[in-house]
Write a protein that holds these residues in place. Structure first.
Motif, short mmCIF file in Angstrom:
data_model
loop_
_atom_site.label_atom_id
_atom_site.label_comp_id
_atom_site.label_asym_id
_atom_site.label_seq_id
_atom_site.Cartn_x
_atom_site.Cartn_y
_atom_site.Cartn_z
N ASP A 70 16.41 -2.27 0.64
CA ASP A 70 15.41 -2.86 1.53
C ASP A 70 14.70 -1.80 2.38
OD1 ASP A 70 13.86 -4.91 2.51
OD2 ASP A 70 15.29 -5.50 4.06
N THR A 71 14.37 -0.67 1.73
CA THR A 71 13.58 0.37 2.40
C THR A 71 12.39 0.72 1.53
OG1 THR A 71 14.79 2.22 1.37
CG2 THR A 71 15.64 1.36 3.47
N ARG A 72 11.28 1.08 2.16
CA ARG A 72 10.09 1.45 1.40
C ARG A 72 10.31 2.76 0.64
NH1 ARG A 72 5.70 0.11 6.12
NH2 ARG A 72 7.02 1.61 7.19
N PHE A 73 11.07 3.68 1.24
CA PHE A 73 11.34 4.95 0.56
C PHE A 73 12.11 4.73 -0.74
CE2 PHE A 73 14.06 8.72 -0.11
CZ PHE A 73 13.06 9.67 -0.31
N GLY A 74 13.08 3.82 -0.70
CA GLY A 74 13.84 3.52 -1.90
C GLY A 74 12.96 2.96 -3.01
N LEU A 75 12.05 2.05 -2.66
CA LEU A 75 11.15 1.49 -3.67
C LEU A 75 10.16 2.53 -4.19
CD1 LEU A 75 10.34 -2.08 -2.30
CD2 LEU A 75 11.65 -1.49 -4.33
N VAL A 98 0.84 -1.21 0.00
CA VAL A 98 0.00 0.00 0.00
C VAL A 98 0.87 1.26 0.00
CG1 VAL A 98 -1.64 1.36 1.36
CG2 VAL A 98 -1.97 -1.11 1.10
N ILE A 99 1.85 1.30 0.89
CA ILE A 99 2.71 2.48 1.00
C ILE A 99 3.52 2.69 -0.27
CG2 ILE A 99 4.71 3.43 2.23
CD1 ILE A 99 3.60 2.04 4.76
N ILE A 100 4.08 1.60 -0.81
CA ILE A 100 4.91 1.71 -2.01
C ILE A 100 4.08 2.11 -3.23
CG2 ILE A 100 6.32 0.38 -3.62
CD1 ILE A 100 7.24 -1.26 -1.14
N ALA A 101 2.92 1.46 -3.42
CA ALA A 101 2.09 1.72 -4.61
C ALA A 101 1.50 3.13 -4.58
CB ALA A 101 0.98 0.69 -4.72
N PHE A 102 0.87 3.50 -3.47
CA PHE A 102 0.25 4.82 -3.41
C PHE A 102 1.29 5.92 -3.24
CE2 PHE A 102 -3.41 2.16 -2.54
CZ PHE A 102 -4.45 2.85 -3.15
N GLY A 103 2.36 5.64 -2.50
CA GLY A 103 3.41 6.64 -2.32
C GLY A 103 4.09 6.99 -3.62
N SER A 104 4.44 5.99 -4.42
CA SER A 104 5.09 6.25 -5.71
C SER A 104 4.16 6.97 -6.68
CB SER A 104 5.59 4.94 -6.32
OG SER A 104 4.52 4.06 -6.59
N THR A 105 2.88 6.62 -6.64
CA THR A 105 1.91 7.27 -7.53
C THR A 105 1.69 8.73 -7.15
OG1 THR A 105 0.79 5.15 -7.92
CG2 THR A 105 -0.44 7.16 -8.43
N LEU A 106 1.51 9.01 -5.87
CA LEU A 106 1.28 10.39 -5.43
C LEU A 106 2.52 11.25 -5.65
CD1 LEU A 106 -0.76 9.79 -2.15
CD2 LEU A 106 -1.60 10.44 -4.41
N LEU A 107 3.70 10.70 -5.39
CA LEU A 107 4.93 11.45 -5.66
C LEU A 107 5.08 11.72 -7.16
CD1 LEU A 107 7.54 12.68 -4.56
CD2 LEU A 107 8.61 10.43 -4.78
N GLY A 108 4.71 10.73 -7.97
CA GLY A 108 4.74 10.93 -9.41
C GLY A 108 3.79 12.02 -9.86
N LEU A 109 2.60 12.10 -9.23
CA LEU A 109 1.65 13.16 -9.58
C LEU A 109 2.20 14.55 -9.28
CD1 LEU A 109 -1.90 11.92 -8.50
CD2 LEU A 109 -1.08 12.36 -10.81
N VAL A 110 2.87 14.67 -8.14
CA VAL A 110 3.44 15.97 -7.75
C VAL A 110 4.41 16.47 -8.82
CG1 VAL A 110 4.94 17.13 -6.07
CG2 VAL A 110 3.15 15.57 -5.29
N ILE A 111 5.16 15.56 -9.42
CA ILE A 111 6.12 15.94 -10.46
C ILE A 111 5.45 16.05 -11.82
CG2 ILE A 111 8.23 15.23 -11.64
CD1 ILE A 111 9.03 13.79 -9.06
#
Length: 276
Positions: free
Chosen positions: A138-143, A76-89
């Protein structure tokens, strides 16, 4: 004048569509069936599999062996986090390409899309070494960063397509009323493109949720999402078909449920601007 469609042709089209839908759904259906069998029954002939007993013991065994909810929250964190960060850019980038077009806009868009054609294994080693050196392995932020960069071209392309359907005169009127660039993007452009943005978010969440290559190579245990959770049931001792199927069902169920309830919004977004 609309063409008349005969009842026989309509029935034939419906039958073909139904058959194709069943063929596409059958692998998921079969995984569900195998997940409700014992390991002994799961490796039998198809007819014997269907007629054997049903049990939920594989789901219990999977939960006992692996912490499903830990992997679930990582996904959940990786999928939604990467998508929302992508939207910001992607929102400002797509806005610039759609409303301040230059001679090289199409070239830039094609260059971004061409990055999706590069085999991921071609950049695995440098990214792996980089992650080790800066402590992101092996970190969620990295992924989140990696999956955002992988899907960013798709996000920008989709938003660019939706923004192009919005009349530029509306934005010009907002500027004449004294709206700043930030207010123009935030309060005028974004609300009008919500259907397109919603479909973009849904599609990229699905892509990030199902990403296996990077999640398997850049995680070990702490940040492992559900793709790694599934892969853990493929071992040198062999494939445990019932448990592997149960793990697969548990991994895909959340995204299937989300897709089912949001299919109307997804279709609306994907057809945004198709009819004038």
């Amino acid at each position: 004048m609309a063409r008349a469609v005969t009842a026989s042709r309509k029935a034939l089209t419906t039958a073909i569509a139904g058959a194709l839908a069943f063929l596409m759904f059958f692998p998921i259906l079969w995984i569900v069936v195998l997940s409700l069998k014992t390991e002994v029954d799961a490796i039998r002939a198809p007819w014997q599999v269907l007629t054997s007993g049903w049990t939920f013991e594989s789901y219990g065994a999977v939960q006992e062996r692996s912490d499903y909810f830990k992997h679930f929250w990582n996904s959940v964190i990786i999928a939604f986090g990467s998508t929302l960060l992508g939207l910001v850019i992607a929102v400002p980038a797509a806005w610039a390409m759609a409303f301040v077009p230059g001679k090289r806009t199409k070239d830039v868009l094609m260059w971004m899309l061409s990055t999706k054609m590069l085999p991921p294994v071609g950049v695995l080693v440098p990214i792996y070494l980089l992650f080790i050196n800066i402590g992101l392995l092996d970190t969620r932020f990295g992924l989140v960063i990696v999956l955002m960069l992988i899907n960013l071209p798709i996000i920008i392309w989709m938003l660019y397509t939706y923004f192009r359907e919005i009349p530029g005169e509306i934005l010009e009127a907002a500027r004449m009323d004294g709206a700043s660039l930030r207010e123009e993007v935030l309060y005028v452009l974004t609300p009008m493109a919500i259907p397109g943005m919603a479909s973009t978010v849904l599609l990229n969440v699905i892509l990030a949720w199902n990403e296996a290559f990077w999640t398997l190579n850049l995680t070990a245990s702490k940040a492992a999402p559900l793709t790694a959770f599934i892969a853990s049931y493929s071992s040198p001792e062999g494939l445990f078909y019932a448990k592997l199927s149960a793990a697969s069902v548990m991994a895909i169920a959340p995204i299937l449920i989300m897709g089912w309830f949001s299919q109307k919004q997804l279709v609306r977004g994907l057809t945004f601007g198709a009819v004038k």
